[in-house]
Design a protein around this motif. Structure first.
Motif, mmCIF file in Angstrom:
data_model
loop_
_atom_site.group_PDB
_atom_site.id
_atom_site.type_symbol
_atom_site.label_atom_id
_atom_site.label_comp_id
_atom_site.label_asym_id
_atom_site.label_seq_id
_atom_site.Cartn_x
_atom_site.Cartn_y
_atom_site.Cartn_z
ATOM 1 N N LEU A 1 101.472 65.366 12.081
ATOM 2 C CA LEU A 1 101.509 63.908 11.951
ATOM 3 C C LEU A 1 101.712 63.506 10.493
ATOM 4 C CD1 LEU A 1 101.106 61.018 12.965
ATOM 5 C CD2 LEU A 1 98.635 61.399 12.849
ATOM 6 N N GLY B 1 99.144 57.982 8.500
ATOM 7 C CA GLY B 1 99.502 59.311 8.977
ATOM 8 C C GLY B 1 99.514 60.335 7.858
ATOM 9 N N ARG C 1 97.292 63.987 20.341
ATOM 10 C CA ARG C 1 96.257 64.713 19.605
ATOM 11 C C ARG C 1 94.958 64.800 20.399
ATOM 12 N NH1 ARG C 1 92.344 62.403 16.716
ATOM 13 N NH2 ARG C 1 92.497 63.951 15.056
ATOM 14 N N TRP D 1 100.990 51.141 16.642
ATOM 15 C CA TRP D 1 102.081 51.740 15.889
ATOM 16 C C TRP D 1 103.428 51.549 16.573
ATOM 17 C CZ3 TRP D 1 105.412 55.354 17.761
ATOM 18 C CH2 TRP D 1 105.035 56.019 18.937
ATOM 19 N N ALA E 1 93.185 57.739 13.216
ATOM 20 C CA ALA E 1 94.097 57.702 14.362
ATOM 21 C C ALA E 1 93.808 56.503 15.259
ATOM 22 C CB ALA E 1 94.005 59.004 15.153
ATOM 23 N N LEU F 1 96.521 53.724 16.589
ATOM 24 C CA LEU F 1 97.010 54.151 17.905
ATOM 25 C C LEU F 1 97.454 52.987 18.785
ATOM 26 C CD1 LEU F 1 97.531 56.682 19.561
ATOM 27 C CD2 LEU F 1 95.199 56.529 20.439
ATOM 28 N N ASP G 1 97.421 67.189 13.486
ATOM 29 C CA ASP G 1 97.257 66.191 12.428
ATOM 30 C C ASP G 1 98.117 66.522 11.204
ATOM 31 O OD1 ASP G 1 95.519 64.742 13.957
ATOM 32 O OD2 ASP G 1 93.705 65.589 13.076
ATOM 33 N N LEU H 1 100.641 61.785 17.363
ATOM 34 C CA LEU H 1 99.663 60.706 17.444
ATOM 35 C C LEU H 1 99.207 60.464 18.873
ATOM 36 C CD1 LEU H 1 98.160 58.588 15.771
ATOM 37 C CD2 LEU H 1 100.099 57.050 16.093
ATOM 38 N N ASP I 1 101.275 52.245 8.866
ATOM 39 C CA ASP I 1 101.046 53.330 9.832
ATOM 40 C C ASP I 1 101.436 54.682 9.251
ATOM 41 O OD1 ASP I 1 100.326 51.340 11.512
ATOM 42 O OD2 ASP I 1 102.071 51.475 12.818
ATOM 43 N N ARG J 1 106.033 62.590 14.744
ATOM 44 C CA ARG J 1 104.848 61.782 14.430
ATOM 45 C C ARG J 1 104.305 61.101 15.679
ATOM 46 N NH1 ARG J 1 104.842 56.242 13.276
ATOM 47 N NH2 ARG J 1 102.988 55.510 12.190
#
Length: 333
Positions: free
Chosen positions: A122, A33, A106, A56, A49, A53, A119, A103, A29, A99
């Motif tokens: 992230l 990122g 966003r 994670w 992502a 998503l 991003d 995530l 993950d 982070r």
């Protein structure tokens, strides 16, 4: 071997399993990122992502198990390590929070420029978290000063050359895992892009690991002796070579998961070699598993908990992967 020794070894094995599970699952993950932070096309970032998503947060469960397990199973090691690593741990947790927020939120950003900034955050949060985790690992291998069961260093040992190099190695390794994950989960143009990245990152990771092994052997005589032992290095070298060959061959097959599994295998071998090099120490240079362990009753109680939690967490991870399996097709962001 006495019953108490078996309990200590089982406790250490449960703790080690939690740590390597976190590194493999959340490491992929974090790698995704970091790759998102340097990917220009919005539709590709969106696909990246989407690939992580749904899973994670479940992957980070292993971090909780590892930290809580260290406190309960080996409290003396926890008492030495935590004061030595306050700063990288705090920075790591803050980076993981940034982070997570980036995530999850966003998609709430309606402006393209704002989404690009998210991003980038992230990617930065993933990179900082990976660096801190590698620095923590490097500090552990390098050794932590203690006196009468308490930390006696300055608290800045993690900022030395060896821990920072370990951080860089782990970041590159996470990037490799992330690229392999994306090769498995994506297709077409994005898949071709991450395939090239995965191949380049595999070579860089293996070279850095070789340098790391050589550097580690200079830190202590025990390390040099263990790493020169044929029983450790011959199987590790043969396994590494075999997995590397399978890794490159995997790109010529329809089994798109094969490169990721080979990369995971390399991580596992590296972790096993590290454990074999440190054993029976848990906090070098002088804190062993036996003198850091909690009482037998506490360890039995915790092992029962691990016997329940580890299968449940594995089932949850596996179920999540199964539900959200399949290829992800980039769409307009």
């Amino acid at each position: 071997m006495a019953d108490g020794d078996w309990i200590i070894l089982l406790s250490a094995a449960a703790l080690a399993f939690s740590v390597i599970s976190y590194a493999l699952l959340d490491g992929a993950d974090l790698g995704v990122g970091m790759l998102m932070g340097v990917t220009r096309r919005a539709r590709h970032r969106r696909a990246m992502a989407v690939s992580i998503l749904p899973i994670w947060d479940a992957n980070e469960t292993w971090l909780v198990l590892g930290g809580g397990g260290l406190l309960a199973l080996f409290p003396k090691a926890y008492a030495v390590l935590l004061p030595a690593l306050y700063i990288p741990f705090i920075i790591m947790f803050m980076a993981l929070i940034v982070r997570a927020m980036a995530l999850e939120f966003r998609d709430e950003a309606t402006r393209h420029g704002l989404k690009r900034i998210i991003d980038l955050l992230l990617g930065l949060g993933s990179w900082v978290a990976g660096m801190c985790q590698g620095a923590v690992l490097g500090t552990l291998v390098q050794g932590v000063s203690s006196r009468d069961g308490q930390f006696s260093g300055t608290g800045w040992e993690w900022s030395g050359p060896f821990p920072i190099f370990c951080g860089a190695v782990l970041v590159v390794g996470y990037l490799w895992l992330g690229a392999c994950w994306l090769y498995w989960r994506t297709e077409d143009e994005l898949q071709s892009k991450v395939r090239a990245q995965a191949k380049a990152l595999s070579c860089l990771t293996i070279v850095l690991l070789m340098i790391l092994v050589g550097w580690t052997s200079t830190l202590a005589s025990q390390y040099a002796t263990r790493l020169a032992t044929p029983e450790i290095m011959i199987p590790a070298s043969v396994s590494m070579l075999t997995l590397t060959m399978l890794f490159f061959a995997g790109f010529r097959t329809q089994f798109h998961y094969l490169p990721l599994f080979c990369a995971i295998g390399v991580f596992v071998i590296g972790f096993v070699v590290m454990v074999a090099t440190l054993y029976p120490l848990i906090v070098p240079p002088d804190v062993t598993l036996s003198n850091a362990a909690s009482g037998p009753v506490s360890q039995r109680f915790m092992l029962i908990g691990f016997a329940v939690l580890i299968p449940m967490t594995l089932f949850y991870n596996t179920y999540g992967f199964r539900v959200f399996s399949g290829k992800i097709r980039p769409v307009k962001d």
